[in-house]
Design a protein around this motif. Sequence first.
Motif, PDB file in Angstrom:
ATOM      1  N   TYR A 176       0.843  -0.990   0.125  1.00 14.61           N
ATOM      2  CA  TYR A 176       0.110   0.048   0.079  1.00 14.61           C
ATOM      3  C   TYR A 176       0.820   1.244   0.068  1.00 14.61           C
ATOM      4  N   HIS A 183       2.829   6.595  -6.627  1.00 15.01           N
ATOM      5  CA  HIS A 183       1.876   7.554  -7.176  1.00 15.01           C
ATOM      6  C   HIS A 183       2.381   8.856  -7.014  1.00 15.01           C
ATOM      7  N   LEU A 186       5.243   9.532  -9.572  1.00 18.74           N
ATOM      8  CA  LEU A 186       4.866   9.478 -10.704  1.00 18.74           C
ATOM      9  C   LEU A 186       3.892  10.905 -11.269  1.00 18.74           C
ATOM     10  N   GLU A 194      -4.823   8.606 -14.714  1.00 16.63           N
ATOM     11  CA  GLU A 194      -5.518   7.034 -14.505  1.00 16.63           C
ATOM     12  C   GLU A 194      -6.314   6.600 -15.491  1.00 16.63           C
ATOM     13  N   ASP A 195      -5.504   5.274 -15.914  1.00 21.69           N
ATOM     14  CA  ASP A 195      -6.087   4.323 -16.938  1.00 21.69           C
ATOM     15  C   ASP A 195      -7.283   3.579 -16.422  1.00 21.69           C
ATOM     16  N   LEU A 196      -7.181   3.397 -15.099  1.00 19.65           N
ATOM     17  CA  LEU A 196      -8.325   2.621 -14.532  1.00 19.65           C
ATOM     18  C   LEU A 196      -9.016   3.294 -13.698  1.00 19.65           C
ATOM     19  N   TYR A 198     -11.798   3.521 -10.843  1.00 21.69           N
ATOM     20  CA  TYR A 198     -12.424   2.645  -9.819  1.00 21.69           C
ATOM     21  C   TYR A 198     -13.971   2.532 -10.085  1.00 21.69           C
ATOM     22  N   MET A 200     -17.670   1.828  -8.602  1.00 20.90           N
ATOM     23  CA  MET A 200     -18.420   1.115  -7.485  1.00 20.90           C
ATOM     24  C   MET A 200     -19.506   0.377  -7.907  1.00 20.90           C
TER      25      MET A 200
ATOM     26  N   ARG B   7      -7.325  -0.225   4.212  1.00 20.61           N
ATOM     27  CA  ARG B   7      -6.174  -0.188   3.356  1.00 20.61           C
ATOM     28  C   ARG B   7      -5.671  -1.697   2.825  1.00 20.61           C
ATOM     29  N   ASN B  27     -16.268  -2.091  -0.187  1.00 17.21           N
ATOM     30  CA  ASN B  27     -17.358  -1.286  -1.035  1.00 17.21           C
ATOM     31  C   ASN B  27     -18.338  -0.500  -0.296  1.00 17.21           C
ATOM     32  N   LEU B  30     -16.093   2.365   1.010  1.00 17.95           N
ATOM     33  CA  LEU B  30     -15.872   3.459   0.121  1.00 17.95           C
ATOM     34  C   LEU B  30     -16.888   4.293  -0.442  1.00 17.95           C
ATOM     35  N   LYS B  31     -18.039   4.040  -0.289  1.00 23.60           N
ATOM     36  CA  LYS B  31     -19.319   4.553  -0.584  1.00 23.60           C
ATOM     37  C   LYS B  31     -19.312   5.861   0.360  1.00 23.60           C
ATOM     38  N   ARG B  37     -11.865   6.333  -0.648  1.00 22.74           N
ATOM     39  CA  ARG B  37     -12.312   6.220  -2.191  1.00 22.74           C
ATOM     40  C   ARG B  37     -11.157   6.877  -3.308  1.00 22.74           C
ATOM     41  N   GLU B  38     -10.712   8.189  -2.976  1.00 24.39           N
ATOM     42  CA  GLU B  38      -9.848   8.703  -3.621  1.00 24.39           C
ATOM     43  C   GLU B  38      -8.566   8.080  -3.667  1.00 24.39           C
ATOM     44  N   LYS B  39      -8.081   7.521  -2.451  1.00 25.07           N
ATOM     45  CA  LYS B  39      -6.704   6.888  -2.350  1.00 25.07           C
ATOM     46  C   LYS B  39      -6.820   5.620  -3.242  1.00 25.07           C
ATOM     47  N   TYR B  40      -7.750   5.046  -3.067  1.00 28.75           N
ATOM     48  CA  TYR B  40      -8.038   3.547  -3.688  1.00 28.75           C
ATOM     49  C   TYR B  40      -8.082   3.934  -5.247  1.00 28.75           C
ATOM     50  N   ARG B  41      -8.424   4.763  -5.697  1.00 27.37           N
ATOM     51  CA  ARG B  41      -8.659   5.048  -7.115  1.00 27.37           C
ATOM     52  C   ARG B  41      -7.334   5.665  -7.679  1.00 27.37           C
ATOM     53  N   THR B  42      -6.321   6.368  -6.846  1.00 24.89           N
ATOM     54  CA  THR B  42      -5.050   6.490  -7.436  1.00 24.89           C
ATOM     55  C   THR B  42      -4.204   5.614  -7.168  1.00 24.89           C
ATOM     56  N   LEU B  43      -4.381   4.851  -6.416  1.00 27.21           N
ATOM     57  CA  LEU B  43      -3.587   3.390  -6.168  1.00 27.21           C
ATOM     58  C   LEU B  43      -3.868   2.367  -7.331  1.00 27.21           C
ATOM     59  N   ARG B  44      -5.152   2.411  -7.809  1.00 30.81           N
ATOM     60  CA  ARG B  44      -5.419   1.234  -8.826  1.00 30.81           C
ATOM     61  C   ARG B  44      -4.672   1.905 -10.278  1.00 30.81           C
ATOM     62  N   ALA B  45      -4.868   3.473 -10.273  1.00 32.40           N
ATOM     63  CA  ALA B  45      -4.289   3.929 -11.469  1.00 32.40           C
ATOM     64  C   ALA B  45      -2.740   3.651 -11.416  1.00 32.40           C
ATOM     65  N   THR B  46      -1.871   3.739 -10.352  1.00 32.89           N
ATOM     66  CA  THR B  46      -0.422   3.626 -10.284  1.00 32.89           C
ATOM     67  C   THR B  46      -0.121   2.195 -10.501  1.00 32.89           C
TER      68      THR B  46
END
Lengths: 200, 221
Positions: A176, A183, A186, A194-196, A198, A200, B7, B27, B30-31, B37-46
């Motif tokens: 994590y 991040h 980068l 952000e290619d992906l 999220y 819900m 996390r 989920n 995150l709702k 939610r924002e952190k998870y989005r950035t981590l997925r992008a990374t």
Amino acid sequence: MMNDEFLIDEFNSGNVAAFNTLVWRWEKPIYNFILRYIGDCDLAKDIMQQCFIKAFKSLKKLRDHQRFSPWLYRIALNLCRDELKKKKYTTFSISDVRDFDENNKSDYSIVLKDNDNNATDLAHHENLAELLQRALMTIPEEQRVVIIMKQYHGMKFTEIADILKAPINTIKSRMYYGLDALHAVLQRWGLDREDLEYEM
Amino acid sequence: MRCDDYRLLMMDDLYDEISSEDKERLNDHLKTCTGCREKYRTLRATAGRLKQWEDIEPHMKLTFVHQPASRFADFFQSLKAWKLPTRLAVCAAAGLFLLSLFNTRIQYANGQFSFQASLFKSGPEIPAAQLATKTDLDDLRRENYQMVATILDEYAKRNKIETAVMFEKFYDELEKQRKNDLYVLSNAVEQIQTGTSRRLEQTDRTLGSLIQYVNLQNRGR
């Protein structure tokens, strides 16, 4: 297809060709693991060679043949760590990242632009690899190794915990914070698109 | 659960290692939690960005060949194949062999171990209780003196006898020599006498011849 366990049994009974098959099967993953960890192509080749030589010499000591790949990664990791200690490699500091950012900002935008047009462009991949390599080297070693194992070698968290001899939650936590740190780097370099998304 | 706990679930979800129950909980969280939610989005992008870094070929061919090992290497290799109990037994045997080589003696007496090792084999150990006392030592010394005195007496006697025998032999030799000399002397005297008488006879004959010659000369004048 012959699995690793069968090949190890063959090798232990004197068939050296079986070990060559193992080398052929694992040289690419091991090389890329070392390369991402060390960040030097030539050194990565040397360490990979040492890794397989060490494996060749001590494969007979491996009791649980099912754990060949974690064992091999462990050897590679130890060799990498020894090399880092020997050469006193230093990871890039935040100031280095900042300087790099200021000097090469335009190049990154070109890279991203190329990416939009032709995703398979070799030059793009080389540049991206170089940037991601540099970004990886900015984060702590313990986070870097977890990211490499998880992201590029598809290991389960339990396997990584087993190789690194650390609790599984510690591994997840390192993952994590490692991703978070990457991040940040980068983002600084403009590679945080952000290619992906999220969903819900 | 706190955000820190989610996390870890984010990591599980990001790499498809999450259970359906945990995914539902994540989920739900995150709702409601904008930060997570924002952190998870950035981590997925990374993570997505990292996936674009592809593996490359090492472009080198490693080939291992079997090298015939030496006899010693084979032996040590076979040692490595032994299991732990076998290794321990062999080590114990080797240890005992070495101990016997160095004449090691391990004794247990009065609740104590004693250890002794030497290159050369030593004689039987005399127990402390049997060790000589001072009186015994004096007796031994006296016996030694008497023994030495007896030996010296015997030696003197033998010397006397040998000297007497030697003198007797010498006397006999002298007597024999004297007789021999007398015999030789008497023979010599006898020979001298014989020679002298022979010369006298010859002289007499010569004188007789001379007298005859003189007489003949006188008659001729």
